[in-house]
Design a protein around this motif. Structure first.
Motif, mmCIF file in Angstrom:
data_model
loop_
_atom_site.group_PDB
_atom_site.id
_atom_site.type_symbol
_atom_site.label_atom_id
_atom_site.label_comp_id
_atom_site.label_asym_id
_atom_site.label_seq_id
_atom_site.Cartn_x
_atom_site.Cartn_y
_atom_site.Cartn_z
ATOM 1 N N TYR A 363 0.495 -24.996 -6.268
ATOM 2 C CA TYR A 363 1.591 -24.815 -7.064
ATOM 3 C C TYR A 363 1.512 -24.786 -8.475
ATOM 4 O O TYR A 363 0.333 -24.500 -8.749
ATOM 5 N N PRO A 364 2.542 -23.917 -8.727
ATOM 6 C CA PRO A 364 3.783 -23.584 -7.612
ATOM 7 C C PRO A 364 3.029 -22.552 -6.656
ATOM 8 O O PRO A 364 2.668 -21.535 -6.977
ATOM 9 N N PRO A 365 4.034 -22.539 -5.357
ATOM 10 C CA PRO A 365 3.825 -21.522 -4.626
ATOM 11 C C PRO A 365 3.807 -19.886 -4.596
ATOM 12 O O PRO A 365 5.241 -20.360 -5.530
ATOM 13 N N LYS A 366 3.619 -19.532 -4.004
ATOM 14 C CA LYS A 366 4.364 -17.843 -4.139
ATOM 15 C C LYS A 366 5.891 -17.266 -3.092
ATOM 16 O O LYS A 366 5.609 -18.092 -2.770
ATOM 17 N N CYS A 367 6.973 -16.757 -4.070
ATOM 18 C CA CYS A 367 8.387 -17.102 -3.214
ATOM 19 C C CYS A 367 8.160 -16.305 -1.886
ATOM 20 O O CYS A 367 7.341 -15.387 -1.513
ATOM 21 N N ASP A 368 9.046 -16.734 -1.143
ATOM 22 C CA ASP A 368 8.793 -16.573 0.386
ATOM 23 C C ASP A 368 9.390 -15.229 0.707
ATOM 24 O O ASP A 368 10.775 -14.837 -1.079
ATOM 25 N N ASP A 369 9.709 -13.518 0.954
ATOM 26 C CA ASP A 369 9.990 -12.457 1.584
ATOM 27 C C ASP A 369 11.118 -12.904 1.188
ATOM 28 O O ASP A 369 12.016 -12.161 0.546
ATOM 29 N N SER A 370 11.874 -13.649 1.517
ATOM 30 C CA SER A 370 13.692 -13.805 1.996
ATOM 31 C C SER A 370 14.197 -14.112 1.132
ATOM 32 O O SER A 370 15.477 -13.826 0.826
ATOM 33 N N ILE A 371 13.328 -14.818 -0.633
ATOM 34 C CA ILE A 371 14.270 -14.281 -1.671
ATOM 35 C C ILE A 371 14.016 -13.678 -2.203
ATOM 36 O O ILE A 371 13.415 -13.255 -3.259
ATOM 37 N N GLU A 372 15.402 -13.223 -2.683
ATOM 38 C CA GLU A 372 15.828 -11.566 -3.419
ATOM 39 C C GLU A 372 15.421 -11.843 -4.509
ATOM 40 O O GLU A 372 15.900 -13.076 -5.903
#
Length: 600
Positions: A363-372
């Motif tokens: 935490y915090p995680p890496k943002c998902d690739d779908s999050i622009e």
């Protein structure tokens, strides 16, 4: 006979389907030409406008100019003299107090929009000209006594006679802002050699930090909400220092990812370690790889300062440790610290972000690739780390050229723009040099101390601002939230700007800009935004005596002139530099007038 006729029917059907198919293809091609993307319109317009003098084909159909009825807009009441439609204190009670979200943008619906002209305060005078305005402004232009009484002991500002003076003090720099910045530069040598060019100051006070950095070649956006400090942003803009209304709350700030070379907080009272560090994650998103985050105030230097903070040393040590832990988890490293100033640097090393991605419990995680990462117009804050891509890494501090060389070098991120290229940027800059040269002929005040605060209301690559870089102005480059995402290119060039939708009010106070420039805004946006409301918003944010340059299709010119007259503007129509019939320039000046219900 029956069997013999069957093939003829089949052949006829195939022929009919073939004809229909060809007709549909042709019709779709026609529609595609009509409804091209906004970006394609801009590119096509750019190419034609910089070619040799265009000659209209005699076969082109003529379209009658848009005509509207004469209108005369009434005066607003004096209670609206500092009206900010999307951050209106009268509407705060409608929204939640969680994380101060009521201070964010909440724009009125169309049926609540004002259709009146906002009067200046009684006794308003033309602003003091730059650079004197950095140190003083007329009291009557920003007549706020609360901030003077509360902050005069910290030397934010002092009222003397009919003026406010800005001695350059602040909560964390009692010896003056210049001494404070000198200390900072000792910790961050990159501030001295052009490496650091763009900065954001969160909780900016009266923007003394940003004002001091202008002399050091660093362009700062000062950010503050409309809150109980009364008009911090209005003071900044009255002084001629870049600023915008805003707050880190529940939504992303209106800037793309990896934009600023440095972010700063001087006892800005943002609870950095609360809510899982989500405010720090937003700072991480907007600071470019290799960029810096500077903090002065609690809990920095807690061992020496805790007694003055109405707390205990143990509590402050706990806050500091938590802050350091959160920053480390986001791939910030401690860069330097001396006395009250601490500096962290955002890592560009891929290995740090890979570790986050591999650790499912991180935490915090890496943002998902779908999050622009660049989506920043009414976009909720995300509790995740935006990891720089290889392309962004090459746009990191230390990888991009130093200022001023970076202004004229095509950033790598230009390839993310549809049709963007190094040659396209060079072409765009050449076009705007020619245009600005022409603008200075039709508006001689441009390039003089009569114009300081400038907005390019629908820029592409910041070419208008680049052409003015040697003049005594600063330019807020606005990129449409509905258009091509070119704002990263603007920041990579060492300029500043914001996303915005001109169907809504801009995040600033009335009377804050000397010049508003727009290029084909109504051609691109009139199907979404009603022209009347856009012009009323322009009148709200334009200073009395300020100017408007509207570069637009001839189709809109008569209607724009009519509306300008209804707002008491003095307008004249001018030819473009190539004198084409399809496009004209409207130059207007806002008159200084006072309310008919003036009290003094």
């Amino acid at each position: 006979m029956k069997n013999g006729k069957q093939p003829e029917k089949g052949s006829s059907r195939i022929l009919s389907l073939t004809v229909l198919f060809i007709a549909l293809c042709g019709f779709s091609f026609y529609l595609g030409g009509m409804f091209c993307s906004e970006r394609d319109k801009i590119e096509a317009k750019d190419v034609t406008s910089t070619s040799t003098k265009a000659v209209a084909s005699p076969k082109e159909p003529t379209v009658s100019p848009l005509q509207i009825k004469s209108v005369s807009f009434p005066e607003c009441g004096s209670e609206l003299q500092d009206y900010t439609p999307c951050t209106d204190p009268k509407r705060w009670k409608r929204y939640g107090v969680h994380r101060l979200s009521f201070l964010e943008r909440h724009c009125p619906p169309v049926y609540e929009k004002s259709e009146c002209l906002i009067p200046p305060p009684d006794g308003y005078k033309p602003p003091i000209r730059w650079p004197k305005s950095r140190d003083q402004c007329w009291y009557k232009n920003v007549p706020y006594d609360w901030i003077n009484k509360q902050k005069s002991n910290q030397h934010w500002l002092q009222k003397e006679g009919d003026k406010f003076h800005f001695p350059g003090g602040g909560t964390m720099f009692p010896r003056g802002v210049s001494h404070y910045v000198d200390q900072m530069q000792d910790l961050i040598p990159e501030m001295k050699d052009g490496t650091v060019r763009t900065a954001i100051d969160t909780g900016c006070g009266v923007a003394s930090w940003g004002g001091d950095l202008l002399d050091r070649g660093i362009l700062t956006i000062s950010l503050a909400p409309r809150d109980n400090h009364e008009a911090q942003v209005q003071f900044a803009l009255e002084r001629g220092i870049p600023a915008i209304l805003g707050i880190i709350s529940t939504q992303r700030l209106p800037f793309p990812s990896n934009s600023f070379d440095m972010a700063h907080c001087s006892r800005c009272l943002i609870p950095w370690t609360e809510f899982g560090g989500i405010y720090l994650l937003e700072i991480h998103r907007i600071v470019r790889p290799g960029g810096f985050w500077v903090l002065s105030g609690p809990p920095v230097n807690y061992k020496r300062r805790w007694r003055g903070w109405n707390t205990t040393m143990e509590d402050q040590k706990s806050d500091y440790d938590k802050l350091q832990s959160l920053l480390t988890s986001m791939c910030f490293k401690k860069y330097a610290q001396k006395d009250d100033i601490a500096v962290w640097q955002k890592l560009s090393d891929k290995s740090c972000y890979d570790k986050i991605a591999k650790n499912m419990e991180a935490y915090p995680p890496k943002c998902d690739d779908s999050i622009e990462p660049d989506s920043a117009w009414y976009t909720p804050l995300r509790p995740c780390v935006v990891a720089p891509t290889s392309k962004v890494k090459n746009s990191g501090l230390g990888s991009i050229p130093k200022w001023p060389e970076r202004l004229n070098v095509a950033p790598e991120r230009i390839s993310d723009v549809h049709g963007g290229s190094a040659s396209g940027l060079k072409h765009d800059d050449g076009k705007w040099k020619n245009r600005v040269k022409h603008y200075k002929k039709v508006l001689p005040a441009l390039g003089t101390d009569k114009i300081r605060n400038v907005m390019d209301m629908n820029t592409v690559y910041g070419g208008f601002a680049a052409a003015l870089v040697k003049d005594p102005v600063w330019v807020m480059n606005v990129v449409s939230s509905y258009g091509a995402n070119t704002l990263p290119v603007v920041f990579d060039r060492g300029l500043i700007g914001t996303y915005h939708d001109w169907c809504e009010a801009f995040s600033t106070y009335p009377r804050t800009y000397d010049l508003l420039h727009l290029d084909s805004l109504f051609t691109l946006e009139s199907q979404r935004c009603e022209m009347k409301y856009v012009l009323l918003e322009m009148d709200r944010i334009l200073r009395p005596g300020g100017y408007v340059i509207i570069r637009e299709s001839s189709y809109f010119m008569d209607a724009l002139t009519t509306l300008g007259k209804g707002m008491r503007w003095s307008c004249r129509r001018e030819e473009t530099e190539y004198a084409v019939e399809s496009e004209k320039i409207l130059v207007c000046q806002k008159k200084l007038w006072f309310s008919s219900n003036q009290t003094s």
